[in-house]
Design a protein around this motif. Structure first.
Motif, PDB file in Angstrom:
ATOM      1  N   GLN A  85       0.822  -1.202   0.000  1.00 48.21           N
ATOM      2  CA  GLN A  85       0.000   0.000   0.000  1.00 48.21           C
ATOM      3  C   GLN A  85       0.865   1.263   0.000  1.00 48.21           C
ATOM      4  O   GLN A  85       0.558   2.248  -0.683  1.00 48.21           O
ATOM      5  CB  GLN A  85      -0.936  -0.005   1.213  1.00 48.21           C
ATOM      6  CG  GLN A  85      -2.011  -1.069   1.169  1.00 48.21           C
ATOM      7  CD  GLN A  85      -2.916  -0.942  -0.051  1.00 48.21           C
ATOM      8  OE1 GLN A  85      -3.210   0.160  -0.516  1.00 48.21           O
ATOM      9  NE2 GLN A  85      -3.367  -2.072  -0.583  1.00 48.21           N
ATOM     10  N   LEU A  86       1.958   1.237   0.745  1.00 47.35           N
ATOM     11  CA  LEU A  86       2.867   2.378   0.768  1.00 47.35           C
ATOM     12  C   LEU A  86       3.543   2.538  -0.593  1.00 47.35           C
ATOM     13  O   LEU A  86       3.707   3.658  -1.088  1.00 47.35           O
ATOM     14  CB  LEU A  86       3.922   2.188   1.866  1.00 47.35           C
ATOM     15  CG  LEU A  86       4.940   3.323   2.025  1.00 47.35           C
ATOM     16  CD1 LEU A  86       4.244   4.641   2.357  1.00 47.35           C
ATOM     17  CD2 LEU A  86       5.964   2.972   3.096  1.00 47.35           C
ATOM     18  N   PHE A  87       3.890   1.399  -1.203  1.00 46.10           N
ATOM     19  CA  PHE A  87       4.518   1.438  -2.522  1.00 46.10           C
ATOM     20  C   PHE A  87       3.582   2.083  -3.547  1.00 46.10           C
ATOM     21  O   PHE A  87       3.999   2.919  -4.347  1.00 46.10           O
ATOM     22  CB  PHE A  87       4.888   0.013  -2.959  1.00 46.10           C
ATOM     23  CG  PHE A  87       5.525  -0.063  -4.316  1.00 46.10           C
ATOM     24  CD1 PHE A  87       6.858   0.265  -4.489  1.00 46.10           C
ATOM     25  CD2 PHE A  87       4.792  -0.469  -5.420  1.00 46.10           C
ATOM     26  CE1 PHE A  87       7.453   0.195  -5.746  1.00 46.10           C
ATOM     27  CE2 PHE A  87       5.369  -0.535  -6.679  1.00 46.10           C
ATOM     28  CZ  PHE A  87       6.715  -0.202  -6.838  1.00 46.10           C
ATOM     29  N   LEU A  88       2.299   1.696  -3.524  1.00 44.99           N
ATOM     30  CA  LEU A  88       1.323   2.290  -4.429  1.00 44.99           C
ATOM     31  C   LEU A  88       1.196   3.789  -4.199  1.00 44.99           C
ATOM     32  O   LEU A  88       1.144   4.581  -5.147  1.00 44.99           O
ATOM     33  CB  LEU A  88      -0.048   1.636  -4.250  1.00 44.99           C
ATOM     34  CG  LEU A  88      -0.257   0.222  -4.782  1.00 44.99           C
ATOM     35  CD1 LEU A  88      -1.718  -0.185  -4.614  1.00 44.99           C
ATOM     36  CD2 LEU A  88       0.145   0.116  -6.244  1.00 44.99           C
ATOM     37  N   LYS A  89       1.180   4.175  -2.948  1.00 46.20           N
ATOM     38  CA  LYS A  89       1.020   5.590  -2.609  1.00 46.20           C
ATOM     39  C   LYS A  89       2.196   6.423  -3.115  1.00 46.20           C
ATOM     40  O   LYS A  89       2.010   7.534  -3.619  1.00 46.20           O
ATOM     41  CB  LYS A  89       0.892   5.738  -1.091  1.00 46.20           C
ATOM     42  CG  LYS A  89       0.719   7.178  -0.624  1.00 46.20           C
ATOM     43  CD  LYS A  89       0.604   7.243   0.897  1.00 46.20           C
ATOM     44  CE  LYS A  89       0.466   8.679   1.367  1.00 46.20           C
ATOM     45  NZ  LYS A  89       0.370   8.761   2.855  1.00 46.20           N
ATOM     46  N   MET A  90       3.398   5.856  -3.005  1.00 46.04           N
ATOM     47  CA  MET A  90       4.590   6.628  -3.341  1.00 46.04           C
ATOM     48  C   MET A  90       4.955   6.592  -4.824  1.00 46.04           C
ATOM     49  O   MET A  90       5.732   7.410  -5.296  1.00 46.04           O
ATOM     50  CB  MET A  90       5.796   6.122  -2.525  1.00 46.04           C
ATOM     51  CG  MET A  90       5.596   6.176  -1.022  1.00 46.04           C
ATOM     52  SD  MET A  90       4.959   7.783  -0.428  1.00 46.04           S
ATOM     53  CE  MET A  90       6.198   8.897  -1.063  1.00 46.04           C
ATOM     54  N   THR A  91       4.399   5.633  -5.584  1.00 46.82           N
ATOM     55  CA  THR A  91       4.848   5.449  -6.974  1.00 46.82           C
ATOM     56  C   THR A  91       3.708   5.440  -7.975  1.00 46.82           C
ATOM     57  O   THR A  91       3.894   5.029  -9.121  1.00 46.82           O
ATOM     58  CB  THR A  91       5.615   4.126  -7.125  1.00 46.82           C
ATOM     59  OG1 THR A  91       4.736   3.025  -6.860  1.00 46.82           O
ATOM     60  CG2 THR A  91       6.804   4.071  -6.194  1.00 46.82           C
ATOM     61  N   HIS A  92       2.517   5.904  -7.605  1.00 41.67           N
ATOM     62  CA  HIS A  92       1.329   5.724  -8.436  1.00 41.67           C
ATOM     63  C   HIS A  92       1.253   6.728  -9.583  1.00 41.67           C
ATOM     64  O   HIS A  92       0.192   6.966 -10.134  1.00 41.67           O
ATOM     65  CB  HIS A  92       0.061   5.825  -7.574  1.00 41.67           C
ATOM     66  CG  HIS A  92      -1.076   5.013  -8.088  1.00 41.67           C
ATOM     67  ND1 HIS A  92      -1.749   5.298  -9.244  1.00 41.67           N
ATOM     68  CD2 HIS A  92      -1.642   3.887  -7.608  1.00 41.67           C
ATOM     69  CE1 HIS A  92      -2.699   4.411  -9.448  1.00 41.67           C
ATOM     70  NE2 HIS A  92      -2.647   3.543  -8.470  1.00 41.67           N
ATOM     71  N   ALA A  93       2.366   7.324  -9.981  1.00 38.55           N
ATOM     72  CA  ALA A  93       2.336   8.283 -11.088  1.00 38.55           C
ATOM     73  C   ALA A  93       2.160   7.578 -12.423  1.00 38.55           C
ATOM     74  O   ALA A  93       1.318   7.948 -13.229  1.00 38.55           O
ATOM     75  CB  ALA A  93       3.617   9.111 -11.091  1.00 38.55           C
ATOM     76  N   ASN A  94       2.961   6.550 -12.671  1.00 38.33           N
ATOM     77  CA  ASN A  94       2.842   5.772 -13.901  1.00 38.33           C
ATOM     78  C   ASN A  94       3.574   4.448 -13.727  1.00 38.33           C
ATOM     79  O   ASN A  94       4.401   4.292 -12.831  1.00 38.33           O
ATOM     80  CB  ASN A  94       3.391   6.536 -15.116  1.00 38.33           C
ATOM     81  CG  ASN A  94       4.846   6.907 -14.940  1.00 38.33           C
ATOM     82  OD1 ASN A  94       5.715   6.052 -14.914  1.00 38.33           O
ATOM     83  ND2 ASN A  94       5.102   8.204 -14.800  1.00 38.33           N
ATOM     84  N   MET A  95       3.291   3.504 -14.595  1.00 39.56           N
ATOM     85  CA  MET A  95       3.841   2.164 -14.423  1.00 39.56           C
ATOM     86  C   MET A  95       5.335   2.098 -14.722  1.00 39.56           C
ATOM     87  O   MET A  95       6.043   1.244 -14.195  1.00 39.56           O
ATOM     88  CB  MET A  95       3.064   1.172 -15.283  1.00 39.56           C
ATOM     89  CG  MET A  95       1.650   0.935 -14.785  1.00 39.56           C
ATOM     90  SD  MET A  95       0.725  -0.237 -15.793  1.00 39.56           S
ATOM     91  CE  MET A  95       1.609  -1.757 -15.463  1.00 39.56           C
ATOM     92  N   SER A  96       5.814   2.988 -15.565  1.00 38.19           N
ATOM     93  CA  SER A  96       7.248   3.033 -15.814  1.00 38.19           C
ATOM     94  C   SER A  96       7.997   3.383 -14.536  1.00 38.19           C
ATOM     95  O   SER A  96       9.017   2.765 -14.195  1.00 38.19           O
ATOM     96  CB  SER A  96       7.551   4.054 -16.916  1.00 38.19           C
ATOM     97  OG  SER A  96       8.938   4.152 -17.138  1.00 38.19           O
ATOM     98  N   ASN A  97       7.470   4.359 -13.810  1.00 38.98           N
ATOM     99  CA  ASN A  97       8.068   4.741 -12.538  1.00 38.98           C
ATOM    100  C   ASN A  97       7.976   3.604 -11.528  1.00 38.98           C
ATOM    101  O   ASN A  97       8.933   3.324 -10.792  1.00 38.98           O
ATOM    102  CB  ASN A  97       7.367   5.983 -11.996  1.00 38.98           C
ATOM    103  CG  ASN A  97       7.976   6.471 -10.702  1.00 38.98           C
ATOM    104  OD1 ASN A  97       9.171   6.666 -10.604  1.00 38.98           O
ATOM    105  ND2 ASN A  97       7.145   6.650  -9.682  1.00 38.98           N
ATOM    106  N   MET A  98       6.830   2.921 -11.494  1.00 40.53           N
ATOM    107  CA  MET A  98       6.654   1.806 -10.572  1.00 40.53           C
ATOM    108  C   MET A  98       7.637   0.681 -10.879  1.00 40.53           C
ATOM    109  O   MET A  98       8.220   0.074  -9.977  1.00 40.53           O
ATOM    110  CB  MET A  98       5.213   1.289 -10.644  1.00 40.53           C
ATOM    111  CG  MET A  98       4.172   2.303 -10.216  1.00 40.53           C
ATOM    112  SD  MET A  98       2.486   1.693 -10.382  1.00 40.53           S
ATOM    113  CE  MET A  98       2.390   0.667  -8.931  1.00 40.53           C
ATOM    114  N   ASP A  99       7.833   0.395 -12.158  1.00 40.18           N
ATOM    115  CA  ASP A  99       8.765  -0.653 -12.566  1.00 40.18           C
ATOM    116  C   ASP A  99      10.182  -0.305 -12.134  1.00 40.18           C
ATOM    117  O   ASP A  99      10.924  -1.152 -11.629  1.00 40.18           O
ATOM    118  CB  ASP A  99       8.692  -0.825 -14.090  1.00 40.18           C
ATOM    119  CG  ASP A  99       9.478  -2.030 -14.579  1.00 40.18           C
ATOM    120  OD1 ASP A  99       9.267  -3.128 -14.039  1.00 40.18           O
ATOM    121  OD2 ASP A  99      10.297  -1.870 -15.500  1.00 40.18           O
ATOM    122  N   THR A 100      10.546   0.965 -12.313  1.00 38.51           N
ATOM    123  CA  THR A 100      11.879   1.426 -11.909  1.00 38.51           C
ATOM    124  C   THR A 100      12.073   1.283 -10.407  1.00 38.51           C
ATOM    125  O   THR A 100      13.095   0.760  -9.939  1.00 38.51           O
ATOM    126  CB  THR A 100      12.074   2.899 -12.316  1.00 38.51           C
ATOM    127  OG1 THR A 100      11.969   3.008 -13.736  1.00 38.51           O
ATOM    128  CG2 THR A 100      13.426   3.417 -11.863  1.00 38.51           C
TER     129      THR A 100
END
Length: 344
Positions: free
Chosen positions: A174-189
């Motif tokens: 949940q914290l990961f989603l909150k901090m990286t939910h801008a776009n999937m490229s950012n989440m993958d990184t």
């Protein structure tokens, strides 16, 4: 997305695929899937790519009319295709006068394509009423790519973690989603950073997410620098406005941009000289090769003179900011307009 996967699985392809929307990561993933299914690796004879607005409809149509030669055989009947990728050509929004005089119309050509050619077209969001969208919907397949919902994101992240032998606790997720939910490229990184950070440990904790994903402005300019290097003006301005909406100080953004382009310049010089990732990391005193690997694709899109231009203009803007001749917000916008809008 499901229909593209079915086409690939069944090896029964349409002659036109329009991939559009604001989720760039997914568009790139499915573009690569299609190309891998249709084209032999290294086949430059039967695969062609066009990028940017300055394209010739006649040239592309003439190419499409050319039969494939020793192309990859697909399906039980051994069909061969010529594959043409049109990426960020702005077909949906260009005016009738954008074409060269007396040229045929590429979108009209899409309506009745020969059976031996497949077009893959990538566009941004907001094209639902365009002639391109209507043509692709009737003559091929138009697929919109948007951010996945949390349930699908959980499946996607879970699959990536499982492949690496890792798990993430619910509070960490949940914290990961909150901090990286801008776009999937950012989440993958950020996910790659986390996996590297925990090392041999199997479980990823919320403390790990906080340590890696909650970072300063320097780590948040990746998408901005990436978009500038791709010379995508609209996307760059969108990313910049999102930074401002989060109350990020424009002066900090400018400082982070300068630092990143200085770093990119050094990496590009070393890479162009023949150094590999590990050698570059050692010379720069980096603890891992990860950041080097992430920077190389962006550096390849720019020349040394372009990077020097950004650094020189940034230094000039900073001086003007310090003397009250320019405000920091305007300085970044001038930089974006000059370099992200300089598509060739």
């Amino acid at each position: 997305m499901r229909r593209i996967n079915e086409d690939i699985k069944n090896e029964k392809f349409r002659n036109l695929y329009l991939l559009y929307g604001d989720e760039e990561y997914l568009k790139q993933q499915f573009k690569d899937k299609l190309i891998k299914a249709l084209v032999n690796e290294g086949d430059t004879m039967n695969f062609s790519k066009y990028h940017g607005k300055d394209i010739s409809d006649r040239e592309i149509i003439d190419l499409a009319e050319t039969m494939p030669f020793f192309a990859k055989t697909v399906g039980a009947d051994g069909t061969q295709y010529r594959v043409i990728l049109l990426e960020r050509c702005n077909l949906a929004s260009r005016s009738a006068t954008a074409k060269k005089k007396d040229e045929p119309d590429l979108i009209e050509y899409f309506a009745a394509l020969p059976p031996h050619v497949i077009f893959i077209v990538l566009e941004d969001a907001g094209i639902g009423r365009s002639k391109l969208f209507k043509t692709a919907s009737s003559a091929g397949l138009a697929v919109e790519f948007t951010m996945l919902n949390d349930a699908d994101l959980a499946k996607w992240i879970g699959a990536k973690l499982k492949a690496e032998g890792k798990m993430m606790k619910q509070d960490a997720f949940q914290l990961f989603l909150k901090m990286t939910h801008a776009n999937m490229s950012n989440m993958d990184t950020e996910l790659e950073k986390l996996i590297s950070y925990v090392g041999d440990r199997e479980q990823i904790l919320s403390e790990d997410v906080s340590a890696i994903c909650v970072a300063g402005v320097e780590s948040k300019v990746f998408d901005l620098v990436n978009s500038i290097s791709e010379k995508n003006l609209r996307q760059t301005m969108d990313i910049y406005q999102k930074h401002l909406a989060l109350d990020t100080n424009p002066r900090e953004i400018l400082g982070a941009l300068i630092a990143e382009f200085r770093r990119m310049r050094v990496i590009k010089e070393l890479y162009d000289a023949g150094d590999d990732y590990r050698t570059i990391a050692n010379k720069m005193g980096a603890k891992s090769e990860y950041g080097i690997k992430m920077t190389i694709p962006r550096a390849k899109l720019m020349t040394i003179s372009e990077i020097d231009g950004i650094l020189n203009d940034s230094a000039q803007y900073l001086q003007q900011i310090n003397t009250g001749l320019l405000n920091d917000k305007m300085a970044i916008e001038l930089l974006i307009m000059k370099y992200a809008g300089n598509a060739s």
